[in-house]
Design a protein around this motif. Sequence first.
Motif, mmCIF file in Angstrom:
data_model
loop_
_atom_site.group_PDB
_atom_site.id
_atom_site.type_symbol
_atom_site.label_atom_id
_atom_site.label_comp_id
_atom_site.label_asym_id
_atom_site.label_seq_id
_atom_site.Cartn_x
_atom_site.Cartn_y
_atom_site.Cartn_z
ATOM 1 N N MET A 1 60.750 27.123 -16.150
ATOM 2 C CA MET A 1 60.549 27.701 -17.475
ATOM 3 C C MET A 1 60.126 29.160 -17.382
ATOM 4 S SD MET A 1 60.932 27.001 -20.694
ATOM 5 C CE MET A 1 61.166 25.261 -20.816
ATOM 6 N N GLU A 42 66.580 23.962 -25.293
ATOM 7 C CA GLU A 42 66.840 22.704 -26.000
ATOM 8 C C GLU A 42 67.118 21.561 -25.013
ATOM 9 O OE1 GLU A 42 69.491 21.428 -29.844
ATOM 10 O OE2 GLU A 42 70.483 22.606 -28.286
ATOM 11 N N ASP A 44 65.539 20.959 -22.407
ATOM 12 C CA ASP A 44 64.254 20.449 -21.934
ATOM 13 C C ASP A 44 63.718 19.481 -22.989
ATOM 14 O OD1 ASP A 44 61.455 20.112 -21.428
ATOM 15 O OD2 ASP A 44 61.427 22.002 -20.318
ATOM 16 N N ALA A 45 63.509 18.242 -22.600
ATOM 17 C CA ALA A 45 63.092 17.202 -23.551
ATOM 18 C C ALA A 45 61.810 17.562 -24.304
ATOM 19 C CB ALA A 45 62.906 15.872 -22.822
ATOM 20 N N ARG A 46 60.927 18.349 -23.683
ATOM 21 C CA ARG A 46 59.668 18.725 -24.346
ATOM 22 C C ARG A 46 59.908 19.594 -25.581
ATOM 23 N NH1 ARG A 46 56.800 21.866 -19.757
ATOM 24 N NH2 ARG A 46 58.965 22.486 -19.512
ATOM 25 N N PHE A 47 61.011 20.340 -25.588
ATOM 26 C CA PHE A 47 61.257 21.310 -26.657
ATOM 27 C C PHE A 47 62.488 21.007 -27.492
ATOM 28 C CE2 PHE A 47 59.205 23.689 -23.141
ATOM 29 C CZ PHE A 47 57.997 23.931 -23.768
ATOM 30 N N GLU A 48 63.150 19.899 -27.210
ATOM 31 C CA GLU A 48 64.423 19.573 -27.849
ATOM 32 C C GLU A 48 64.375 19.679 -29.371
ATOM 33 O OE1 GLU A 48 67.634 15.894 -27.765
ATOM 34 O OE2 GLU A 48 65.726 15.703 -26.727
ATOM 35 N N LYS A 49 63.375 19.088 -29.984
ATOM 36 C CA LYS A 49 63.278 19.102 -31.444
ATOM 37 C C LYS A 49 62.586 20.363 -31.973
ATOM 38 C CE LYS A 49 63.364 14.082 -32.146
ATOM 39 N NZ LYS A 49 64.605 13.939 -31.545
ATOM 40 N N GLN A 50 61.702 20.925 -31.186
ATOM 41 C CA GLN A 50 60.954 22.102 -31.622
ATOM 42 C C GLN A 50 61.811 23.357 -31.723
ATOM 43 O OE1 GLN A 50 57.940 21.547 -28.449
ATOM 44 N NE2 GLN A 50 56.475 21.993 -30.085
ATOM 45 N N ILE A 100 56.687 28.016 -26.097
ATOM 46 C CA ILE A 100 56.882 27.555 -24.719
ATOM 47 C C ILE A 100 55.711 27.927 -23.833
ATOM 48 C CG2 ILE A 100 59.383 27.420 -24.858
ATOM 49 C CD1 ILE A 100 59.563 30.062 -23.394
#
Length: 107
Positions: A1, A42, A44-50, A100
Amino acid sequence: MSEIKGKITELFDRIPRRHTADNVKEIYSILDSYEDLLKDIEADARFEKQVIPFFESLDPIRATIKKSNDNKASKKTKDLLFDEGSSALKESVEDLLRMIGTDEIGQ
């Protein structure tokens, strides 16, 4: 990241503030690169929706920049519209960096 953070910061540092034909081309290039980085984030599962609101902000910014290049607009109007689009892009990039996990813009 951290590689992505570096790329985002580089884009932030490239965002022009004044309306010129070259700066319009540059900001379109920056928007395209920014969209590509958003796609990487996107994934990255941690930020997919954010990350969705960041994608949603791209079209209004592009529309504002496009209006700033209208031949019928006055120089002052072009400058105001370009500044509006440029500022919106900077805000989006700053918000993304905060999301992030950094607020080290310009350092």
